[in-house]
Scaffold this motif. Structure first.
Motif, PDB file in Angstrom:
ATOM      1  N   TYR A 157      41.799  40.959  54.015  1.00 55.30           N
ATOM      2  CA  TYR A 157      41.725  41.882  52.696  1.00 55.30           C
ATOM      3  C   TYR A 157      42.826  41.860  52.470  1.00 55.30           C
ATOM      4  CZ  TYR A 157      41.071  46.489  51.524  1.00 55.30           C
ATOM      5  OH  TYR A 157      41.209  47.456  50.087  1.00 55.30           O
ATOM      6  N   SER A 158      43.863  41.482  53.092  1.00 52.03           N
ATOM      7  CA  SER A 158      45.542  42.074  52.403  1.00 52.03           C
ATOM      8  C   SER A 158      45.628  40.943  51.680  1.00 52.03           C
ATOM      9  CB  SER A 158      46.346  42.399  53.574  1.00 52.03           C
ATOM     10  OG  SER A 158      46.184  43.248  54.634  1.00 52.03           O
ATOM     11  N   LEU A 159      45.066  39.882  52.247  1.00 53.84           N
ATOM     12  CA  LEU A 159      45.045  38.358  51.528  1.00 53.84           C
ATOM     13  C   LEU A 159      44.626  38.598  49.979  1.00 53.84           C
ATOM     14  CD1 LEU A 159      45.793  35.114  50.760  1.00 53.84           C
ATOM     15  CD2 LEU A 159      43.774  34.752  52.329  1.00 53.84           C
ATOM     16  N   VAL A 160      43.690  39.137  49.536  1.00 53.69           N
ATOM     17  CA  VAL A 160      42.881  39.460  48.805  1.00 53.69           C
ATOM     18  C   VAL A 160      43.049  40.487  47.836  1.00 53.69           C
ATOM     19  CG1 VAL A 160      40.906  37.544  49.216  1.00 53.69           C
ATOM     20  CG2 VAL A 160      40.410  39.951  48.927  1.00 53.69           C
ATOM     21  N   LYS A 161      43.993  41.758  48.508  1.00 53.80           N
ATOM     22  CA  LYS A 161      44.257  42.679  48.320  1.00 53.80           C
ATOM     23  C   LYS A 161      43.408  43.861  47.822  1.00 53.80           C
ATOM     24  CE  LYS A 161      47.816  40.086  44.942  1.00 53.80           C
ATOM     25  NZ  LYS A 161      49.547  39.915  46.003  1.00 53.80           N
ATOM     26  N   GLY A 162      42.658  43.530  48.728  1.00 59.79           N
ATOM     27  CA  GLY A 162      41.632  44.957  49.093  1.00 59.79           C
ATOM     28  C   GLY A 162      40.243  45.192  47.910  1.00 59.79           C
ATOM     29  N   PHE A 163      40.023  46.076  47.387  1.00 61.74           N
ATOM     30  CA  PHE A 163      39.027  46.498  46.834  1.00 61.74           C
ATOM     31  C   PHE A 163      39.109  46.235  45.614  1.00 61.74           C
ATOM     32  CE2 PHE A 163      35.983  47.538  50.637  1.00 61.74           C
ATOM     33  CZ  PHE A 163      35.230  47.160  50.634  1.00 61.74           C
ATOM     34  N   GLN A 164      38.620  46.162  44.506  1.00 60.95           N
ATOM     35  CA  GLN A 164      38.853  47.000  43.135  1.00 60.95           C
ATOM     36  C   GLN A 164      38.778  47.686  43.033  1.00 60.95           C
ATOM     37  OE1 GLN A 164      37.750  43.026  40.035  1.00 60.95           O
ATOM     38  NE2 GLN A 164      38.298  41.967  41.736  1.00 60.95           N
ATOM     39  N   PRO A 165      39.465  48.831  41.237  1.00 60.07           N
ATOM     40  CA  PRO A 165      39.066  49.645  41.150  1.00 60.07           C
ATOM     41  C   PRO A 165      37.783  49.495  40.451  1.00 60.07           C
ATOM     42  CG  PRO A 165      40.683  49.310  40.068  1.00 60.07           C
ATOM     43  CD  PRO A 165      39.817  48.025  40.639  1.00 60.07           C
ATOM     44  N   LEU A 166      36.476  49.763  41.073  1.00 64.24           N
ATOM     45  CA  LEU A 166      35.071  49.290  40.450  1.00 64.24           C
ATOM     46  C   LEU A 166      34.080  50.172  40.992  1.00 64.24           C
ATOM     47  CD1 LEU A 166      34.321  45.356  41.096  1.00 64.24           C
ATOM     48  CD2 LEU A 166      35.254  46.748  38.950  1.00 64.24           C
ATOM     49  N   ALA A 167      34.003  50.799  39.814  1.00 65.53           N
ATOM     50  CA  ALA A 167      32.537  51.698  39.978  1.00 65.53           C
ATOM     51  C   ALA A 167      30.758  51.174  40.620  1.00 65.53           C
ATOM     52  CB  ALA A 167      32.360  52.577  38.499  1.00 65.53           C
ATOM     53  N   THR A 168      31.178  49.931  40.515  1.00 67.61           N
ATOM     54  CA  THR A 168      29.771  49.087  40.695  1.00 67.61           C
ATOM     55  C   THR A 168      30.215  47.452  41.232  1.00 67.61           C
ATOM     56  OG1 THR A 168      27.553  48.702  40.613  1.00 67.61           O
ATOM     57  CG2 THR A 168      28.704  48.460  38.340  1.00 67.61           C
ATOM     58  N   ASN A 169      29.321  47.606  42.306  1.00 70.80           N
ATOM     59  CA  ASN A 169      29.419  45.684  43.074  1.00 70.80           C
ATOM     60  C   ASN A 169      31.151  45.802  43.621  1.00 70.80           C
ATOM     61  OD1 ASN A 169      26.990  45.261  42.052  1.00 70.80           O
ATOM     62  ND2 ASN A 169      27.341  44.594  39.947  1.00 70.80           N
ATOM     63  N   GLU A 170      31.587  46.444  43.418  1.00 69.05           N
ATOM     64  CA  GLU A 170      32.681  46.529  44.415  1.00 69.05           C
ATOM     65  C   GLU A 170      33.072  45.569  45.911  1.00 69.05           C
ATOM     66  OE1 GLU A 170      31.097  49.115  47.153  1.00 69.05           O
ATOM     67  OE2 GLU A 170      31.153  49.389  44.824  1.00 69.05           O
ATOM     68  N   ASP A 171      31.991  45.852  46.737  1.00 72.45           N
ATOM     69  CA  ASP A 171      31.381  44.890  47.957  1.00 72.45           C
ATOM     70  C   ASP A 171      31.453  43.651  47.000  1.00 72.45           C
ATOM     71  OD1 ASP A 171      29.256  45.243  46.088  1.00 72.45           O
ATOM     72  OD2 ASP A 171      27.626  46.160  48.213  1.00 72.45           O
ATOM     73  N   VAL A 172      30.611  43.265  46.026  1.00 70.54           N
ATOM     74  CA  VAL A 172      30.378  41.586  45.885  1.00 70.54           C
ATOM     75  C   VAL A 172      31.800  40.722  45.211  1.00 70.54           C
ATOM     76  CG1 VAL A 172      29.094  39.931  44.254  1.00 70.54           C
ATOM     77  CG2 VAL A 172      28.265  42.139  44.980  1.00 70.54           C
ATOM     78  N   ALA A 173      32.561  41.817  44.237  1.00 69.80           N
ATOM     79  CA  ALA A 173      33.697  41.463  44.003  1.00 69.80           C
ATOM     80  C   ALA A 173      34.946  41.242  45.136  1.00 69.80           C
ATOM     81  CB  ALA A 173      34.280  42.617  42.992  1.00 69.80           C
ATOM     82  N   LEU A 174      34.610  41.732  46.246  1.00 70.71           N
ATOM     83  CA  LEU A 174      35.001  41.798  47.416  1.00 70.71           C
ATOM     84  C   LEU A 174      35.289  40.495  47.675  1.00 70.71           C
ATOM     85  CD1 LEU A 174      37.721  42.744  49.442  1.00 70.71           C
ATOM     86  CD2 LEU A 174      35.634  43.727  50.442  1.00 70.71           C
ATOM     87  N   VAL A 175      33.815  40.186  48.454  1.00 70.70           N
ATOM     88  CA  VAL A 175      33.401  38.848  49.205  1.00 70.70           C
ATOM     89  C   VAL A 175      33.727  37.971  48.274  1.00 70.70           C
ATOM     90  CG1 VAL A 175      31.358  37.607  49.626  1.00 70.70           C
ATOM     91  CG2 VAL A 175      31.520  39.969  50.671  1.00 70.70           C
ATOM     92  N   GLU A 176      33.118  38.040  46.974  1.00 73.40           N
ATOM     93  CA  GLU A 176      33.331  36.653  45.763  1.00 73.40           C
ATOM     94  C   GLU A 176      34.841  36.516  46.152  1.00 73.40           C
ATOM     95  OE1 GLU A 176      32.576  38.049  42.689  1.00 73.40           O
ATOM     96  OE2 GLU A 176      30.127  36.931  42.537  1.00 73.40           O
ATOM     97  N   ALA A 177      36.138  37.419  46.592  1.00 71.02           N
ATOM     98  CA  ALA A 177      37.367  36.950  46.496  1.00 71.02           C
ATOM     99  C   ALA A 177      37.415  36.299  47.779  1.00 71.02           C
ATOM    100  CB  ALA A 177      38.211  38.257  46.479  1.00 71.02           C
ATOM    101  N   LEU A 178      37.450  36.916  48.678  1.00 68.98           N
ATOM    102  CA  LEU A 178      36.966  36.065  50.307  1.00 68.98           C
ATOM    103  C   LEU A 178      36.786  35.049  50.078  1.00 68.98           C
ATOM    104  CD1 LEU A 178      36.409  39.416  51.836  1.00 68.98           C
ATOM    105  CD2 LEU A 178      38.754  38.297  52.597  1.00 68.98           C
ATOM    106  N   ILE A 179      36.347  34.299  49.293  1.00 64.08           N
ATOM    107  CA  ILE A 179      35.209  32.690  49.425  1.00 64.08           C
ATOM    108  C   ILE A 179      36.433  32.417  49.065  1.00 64.08           C
ATOM    109  CG2 ILE A 179      33.770  31.906  48.043  1.00 64.08           C
ATOM    110  CD1 ILE A 179      31.646  33.971  49.052  1.00 64.08           C
ATOM    111  N   ALA A 180      36.879  32.754  47.338  1.00 66.27           N
ATOM    112  CA  ALA A 180      37.510  32.037  47.130  1.00 66.27           C
ATOM    113  C   ALA A 180      39.326  31.489  47.336  1.00 66.27           C
ATOM    114  CB  ALA A 180      38.099  32.662  45.396  1.00 66.27           C
ATOM    115  N   ALA A 181      39.263  32.728  47.939  1.00 67.41           N
ATOM    116  CA  ALA A 181      40.469  32.238  49.113  1.00 67.41           C
ATOM    117  C   ALA A 181      40.374  31.240  50.420  1.00 67.41           C
ATOM    118  CB  ALA A 181      40.773  34.362  49.425  1.00 67.41           C
TER     119      ALA A 181
END
Length: 233
Positions: A157-181
């Motif tokens: 979680y810390s590696l990808v700097k956590g959740f972005q301040p998104l009102a929707t699809n914040e979970d998708v953005a996090l998982v995509e960042a984890l995969i990219a990392a």
């Protein structure tokens, strides 16, 4: 320590059942007594959500953003500040299985995407329920991403700097960042939750919105069929 984060906006009717289910999961013997702390993040609440959470000894945090990404990130930051090694996320209108946390950890991955189920379909047509049952993949190797059933190690979680301040699809953005990392992501049907199919769901673009879109599409298809039949076509 394991941290469980629950964002909530006016969820007094649901938060009690949610927190109680997490408390039960935290007592699972396979956790061997490891501490579990529950963080309920009240986002612009005007009802008794906080009172219910307080009464169940959850840690209650306040934000005024109407932004689920900010709410989840706030809870995660509080858990990390208390040295959580694992972050588990669910939603206020969701109950988790007694072995929810255990099953996330047993995946032995940097992040875990679990599945959801629905038991109460009140307000929806049989066609909507059947559409979910036949199209939703409830098996290992699925590719569903639900903020209601998500886990991630503190380091990932810390590696990808956590959740972005998104009102929707914040979970998708996090998982995509984890995969990219390049971290390991488990797509598992073992960690289970039961979520609400209510019509007044809070999160834009979430599961409730998806169900409403399916309902509108099926209604439009049914209407078209009726019209064509009436026209003899």
């Amino acid at each position: 320590m394991l941290g469980v984060v629950i964002p909530a906006h006016n969820e007094a009717d649901y938060i009690g059942a949610c927190v109680r289910s997490v408390i039960e999961a935290a007592r699972h013997p396979a956790l061997a007594g490891e501490q579990v702390r529950i963080f309920v993040v009240l986002d612009s609440c005007t009802d008794a959500t906080g009172d219910v959470a307080h009464a169940l000894d959850a840690h209650v945090l306040l934000v005024e953003t109407r932004n689920v990404g900010v709410a989840r990130a706030t809870g995660a930051a509080a858990a990390l500040a208390e040295r959580a090694r694992w972050l588990a996320f669910t939603d206020a209108d969701t109950t988790v299985a007694p072995d929810w946390l255990v099953q996330q950890l047993l995946c032995r991955a940097d992040a875990v995407c679990g599945v959801i189920s629905v038991t109460d379909w009140r307000g929806h047509s049989d066609a909507v329920r059947e559409n979910f049952v036949t199209t939703y993949r409830d098996a290992d190797g699925h590719r569903h991403i639900h903020g209601a059933n998500l886990g991630v190690s503190a380091s990932a979680y810390s590696l990808v700097k956590g959740f972005q301040p998104l009102a929707t699809n914040e979970d998708v953005a996090l998982v995509e960042a984890l995969i990219a990392a390049g971290v390991t992501v488990a797509w598992s049907a073992a960690p289970r939750v039961t979520t609400s199919a209510r019509l007044d769901s809070r999160a834009p673009g979430g599961f409730g919105d998806a169900l409403r879109q399916v309902s509108r599409r099926l209604a439009a298809t049914e209407l078209k069929t009726v019209v064509l039949t009436a026209c003899g076509r």
